[in-house]
Design an enzyme around this catalytic site. Structure first.
Site, PDB file in Angstrom:
ATOM      1  N   HIS A   1      -0.143 -20.167  32.944  1.00  0.00           N
ATOM      2  CA  HIS A   1      -0.280 -19.995  34.280  1.00  0.00           C
ATOM      3  C   HIS A   1      -1.437 -18.989  34.429  1.00  0.00           C
ATOM      4  O   HIS A   1      -2.307 -18.973  35.102  1.00  0.00           O
ATOM      5  CB  HIS A   1       0.971 -19.743  34.795  1.00  0.00           C
ATOM      6  N   GLU A   2      -1.033 -17.894  33.794  1.00  0.00           N
ATOM      7  CA  GLU A   2      -2.244 -16.773  34.052  1.00  0.00           C
ATOM      8  C   GLU A   2      -3.446 -17.069  33.523  1.00  0.00           C
ATOM      9  O   GLU A   2      -4.402 -16.359  34.111  1.00  0.00           O
ATOM     10  CB  GLU A   2      -1.573 -15.448  33.558  1.00  0.00           C
ATOM     11  N   HIS A  55      -5.524 -18.893  36.068  1.00  0.00           N
ATOM     12  CA  HIS A  55      -6.368 -18.012  37.407  1.00  0.00           C
ATOM     13  C   HIS A  55      -7.601 -17.620  36.524  1.00  0.00           C
ATOM     14  O   HIS A  55      -8.622 -17.481  37.374  1.00  0.00           O
ATOM     15  CB  HIS A  55      -5.287 -16.695  37.413  1.00  0.00           C
TER      16      HIS A  55
END
Lengths: 126, 192
Positions: B104-105, B108
């Site tokens: 998920h990170e 980004h």
């Protein structure tokens, strides 16, 4: 919006002891556990695949047996009906047909009880 | 004169609305394509996807932290610090959750989200999860951890259905929840 992030980074700066090394034993163990679970599941699936392949082979032979018995019974009744074959003792015909039915029931019992494992899903969901 | 004013003002309002809509709509296609390109570039052909290795090879450091009974830290699964290019991950989380946090990170970073638009990833659902950038990062993570093509191939190979989500989750190293969400998404997208 990134205030929470800044607060956490400040907390890490104040307390560097809470940061854990990437190659710490704990995380390596966790990764190994994940990999081992994957391998175990893959092995179980491979086994299931092999069992299904064997079941398919057994099912084919069982089907051949059932079709042969039914065909023989049909032929027997046809030959008797057309008076091509005659038996002095009529009980023999009855015994033949009953024997055929018992054979089919037996084969159906094997199919239901042994070819379809009732607890199949639990192997993977334990 | 009035007509021109009304027309021009309605045009401006329309443009603002389009801009607002664009800014508030997650670009799932971009997230999916980016994840697939990353998998292709690293020549990954089977699960479990080594997201931590991918992140490190993309120049991102991964740092684990112990919550140590700190209420603020206990709530957090992880976050990305764009200045130091570091993903911080909660070491108390399950390995599957940690993989998802990293993915998920990483999303980004790969999707070049503006650092002011995203924050930390919490362990439990929060209203922040509904932000478009968070949804894009979730979509990226889902596609990176469970690529559709790889999933279809494995389901076909082992003759599995969507009901076998726990088995599939174990194979891909994700939680059952992530696998259920992914299967639902794929099945809906393909109109099953």
């Amino acid at each position: 919006m990134d205030t929470e992030r800044k607060q956490l980074l400040d907390a890490f700066r104040d307390r560097p002891d809470i940061l854990v090394d990437l190659v710490s034993a704990d995380n390596e163990t966790k990764k190994a556990e994940l990999e081992s679970k994957r391998e175990q599941t893959a092995a179980l699936l491979q086994e299931k695949k092999e069992i299904n392949r064997m079941r398919a082979s057994w099912s084919r032979w069982l089907l051949i047996c059932i079709v042969s018995i039914v065909s023989f019974d049909f032929l027997l009744i046809a030959l008797l009906g057309l008076n091509i074959w005659t038996f002095e003792d009529q009980r023999l015909i009855l015994a033949f047909i009953i024997e055929g039915l018992i054979k089919i029931t037996g084969l159906a019992y094997i199919v239901v009880n042994y070819l379809f494992d009732k607890n199949e899903k639990n192997i993977f969901h334990e | 004169m009035y007509e021109i004013l009304i027309y021009s003002s309605s045009f401006v309002v329309e443009q603002i609305m389009i801009h607002y809509k664009y800014m508030n709509t997650p670009d799932y296609k971009k997230a999916t394509d980016t994840a697939l390109m990353l998998l292709k570039s690293f020549e990954i052909r089977g699960p479990v996807i080594p997201v931590d290795e991918i992140a490190q090879r993309e120049g991102i450091a991964i740092q684990y932290f112990r919550p140590d009974h700190d209420k603020k830290l206990e709530k957090v699964s992880g976050f990305f610090d764009p200045d130091s290019k570091t993903i911080y991950v909660n070491s108390a989380d399950t390995p599957t959750r940690q993989l998802f946090t990293i993915a998920h990170e990483l999303g980004h970073f790969e999707l070049q989200h503006n650092p002011s638009q995203f924050d930390v990833l919490y362990r439990f659902a929060t209203p922040i999860d509904k932000e478009p950038v968070e949804q894009e990062a979730n979509c990226f993570a889902a596609n990176l951890l469970v690529p559709e093509e790889m999933l279809a191939k494995i389901m076909k190979k082992y003759n599995l259905t969507a009901n076998d989500f726990q088995t599939l989750a174990d194979l891909f190293g994700v939680s059952a929840e992530v696998m259920k969400y992914r299967l639902r998404w794929i099945l809906n997208a393909n109109n099953f």
